[in-house]
Design a protein around this motif. Structure first.
Motif, PDB file in Angstrom:
ATOM      1  N   ASP A  14       0.820  -1.172   0.081  1.00 31.30           N
ATOM      2  CA  ASP A  14      -0.079  -0.146  -0.077  1.00 31.30           C
ATOM      3  C   ASP A  14       0.716   1.312   0.168  1.00 31.30           C
ATOM      4  O   ASP A  14       0.361   2.303  -0.432  1.00 31.30           O
ATOM      5  CB  ASP A  14      -0.895  -0.041   1.253  1.00 31.30           C
ATOM      6  CG  ASP A  14      -1.961  -1.070   1.055  1.00 31.30           C
ATOM      7  OD1 ASP A  14      -2.080  -1.581   0.077  1.00 31.30           O
ATOM      8  OD2 ASP A  14      -2.537  -1.404   2.080  1.00 31.30           O
ATOM      9  N   ILE A  17       3.511   0.994  -3.808  1.00 39.19           N
ATOM     10  CA  ILE A  17       2.939   1.041  -5.242  1.00 39.19           C
ATOM     11  C   ILE A  17       2.608   2.227  -5.729  1.00 39.19           C
ATOM     12  O   ILE A  17       3.038   2.730  -6.815  1.00 39.19           O
ATOM     13  CB  ILE A  17       1.654   0.163  -5.525  1.00 39.19           C
ATOM     14  CG1 ILE A  17       1.951  -1.447  -5.341  1.00 39.19           C
ATOM     15  CG2 ILE A  17       0.709   0.415  -6.567  1.00 39.19           C
ATOM     16  CD1 ILE A  17       0.792  -2.190  -5.095  1.00 39.19           C
ATOM     17  N   THR A  21       4.835   4.248  -8.680  1.00 37.21           N
ATOM     18  CA  THR A  21       4.153   4.497  -9.881  1.00 37.21           C
ATOM     19  C   THR A  21       4.425   6.125 -10.244  1.00 37.21           C
ATOM     20  O   THR A  21       4.855   6.481 -11.156  1.00 37.21           O
ATOM     21  CB  THR A  21       2.775   4.246  -9.568  1.00 37.21           C
ATOM     22  OG1 THR A  21       2.581   2.962  -9.264  1.00 37.21           O
ATOM     23  CG2 THR A  21       1.895   4.854 -10.942  1.00 37.21           C
ATOM     24  N   ARG A  80      -0.572  -3.116 -10.032  1.00 39.70           N
ATOM     25  CA  ARG A  80      -0.446  -3.339  -8.967  1.00 39.70           C
ATOM     26  C   ARG A  80       0.488  -4.773  -8.686  1.00 39.70           C
ATOM     27  O   ARG A  80      -0.098  -5.673  -7.734  1.00 39.70           O
ATOM     28  CB  ARG A  80      -1.769  -3.436  -8.007  1.00 39.70           C
ATOM     29  CG  ARG A  80      -2.763  -2.311  -8.002  1.00 39.70           C
ATOM     30  CD  ARG A  80      -3.868  -2.309  -7.043  1.00 39.70           C
ATOM     31  NE  ARG A  80      -3.568  -2.483  -5.894  1.00 39.70           N
ATOM     32  CZ  ARG A  80      -3.160  -1.564  -4.907  1.00 39.70           C
ATOM     33  NH1 ARG A  80      -3.051  -0.254  -5.495  1.00 39.70           N
ATOM     34  NH2 ARG A  80      -2.763  -1.532  -3.766  1.00 39.70           N
TER      35      ARG A  80
END
Length: 351
Positions: A14, A17, A21, A80
């Protein structure tokens, strides 16, 4: 490692990611554009016979090649943590990260040494760092870094909880081998170059202390040299130092087999942040080119100025052609009487 997660139930997904990104998207855009521009300046606008230019050209190539692999990482984290590019590209993506990091370290070290010689032994710099020798040094750096990073080409994607993974270790089976590779990279790839750069920076500053009068109020070549070496030192501290410290601590923590989930997640978060700092060198290096070298700045500004002039002339030409369809150039006088006066577009644009 890209994000070492040795305990399957303690995962910082959590956190990592969205961070990865956003970071990789920004790094790809900034790094690709800035390093493409830098390569254009080095290859097309500057003489390629100076040591700094040769080493920085290779540095820009390394950064650009790394940014070309970032779309795969972006896609991976947008999905993900699902790898869709197959085993070969999984290994290439990891390989590219390490090649970029350690080639950047060694090329920055070469730049610092060449500047050190230019300041302390100016009469010998052309003999020590001639074009042929600089090319040989560059090829040796590429060969050393590529061969030492080649084991990462064997990295494969794997299945975990129904998802194909990459960019993260599968298990602790090869932890001993990873620790050996870590210390090899830590000593040869970071510690020794960092010591060399630190010595170069200190010696150059000491040498320039007697030139304060000449340096005051003007950016002389010696002043630019000090700025260049100082910026290289800062890049080491910001980009590479945190990553190597955190990676070493994290690997030893993983080898201890401690089952403290909160501590494991905290360590993973440190790895994420330090890896982002390490990868950001591909964006910091073009800043170094611009602010530490007047030749680079002057060439870039001159190119932009010429492109604006060409664009302005084309707009003038287009406006004239629109006003006189079919005309080859602005014509004044009476065409029927054979009195044509052709005015050069350059004269119009300057009037």
């Amino acid at each position: 490692m890209d994000n070492s997660s040795f305990f399957i139930y303690c995962n910082s997904g959590d956190f990592k990611i969205p961070i990865y990104t956003a970071f990789y998207i920004v790094t790809f855009l900034v790094g690709f554009i800035s390093n493409t521009v830098a390569l254009y300046v080095f290859l097309c606008l500057l003489p390629r016979n100076s040591p700094s230019c040769i080493f920085m050209t290779n540095l820009a190539i390394s950064d650009l090649l790394f940014t070309l692999t970032l779309p795969m990482r972006i896609t991976y984290f947008l999905r993900r943590g699902e790898w869709i590019f197959g085993d070969p590209l999984c290994g290439i993506s990891i390989f590219a990260f390490y090649v970029n990091m350690y080639s950047s370290i060694l090329f920055l070290t070469a730049v610092s040494i060449s500047r050190y010689v230019a300041i302390l032994r100016p009469m010998d710099v052309k003999r020590i760092f001639n074009w042929r020798r600089c090319v040989i040094i560059s090829l040796a750096i590429w060969a050393l870094v590529s061969s030492s990073s080649s084991p990462f080409l064997l990295a494969k994607s794997y299945h975990s909880n129904g998802t194909i993974r990459c960019l993260e270790p599968q298990n602790q089976t090869y932890l001993g081998r990873v620790l050996i590779m870590n210390y090899t990279g830590l000593v040869i790839g970071f510690a020794l170059p960092f010591i060399v750069i630190t010595v170069c920076c200190i010696r150059i500053i000491c040498q320039l202390q007697g030139l304060k009068t000449q340096l005051a109020g003007a950016r002389t070549p010696r002043g630019r040299t000090m700025a260049l070496v100082s910026m290289v030192f800062v890049v080491f501290l910001v980009c590479f130092f945190p990553y190597h410290v955190v990676r070493t601590v994290h690997l030893h923590y993983a080898a201890s087999f401690r089952h403290d989930c909160a501590l494991t997640i905290m360590m993973q978060k440190f790895v994420v942040v330090s890896l982002c700092l390490a990868a950001s060198n591909s964006c910091f290096n073009p800043i170094l080119y611009y602010f530490a070298g007047t030749g680079f700045r002057h060439a870039l500004r001159e190119s932009l100025r010429r492109s604006r002039i060409v664009s302005s002339r084309k707009s003038v030409e287009n406006s004239i052609f629109e006003a006189s369809p079919g005309a080859e150039s602005p014509v004044f006088g009476d065409p029927q009487e054979g009195q044509k006066i052709q005015v050069p577009l350059q004269q119009l644009s300057n009037s």
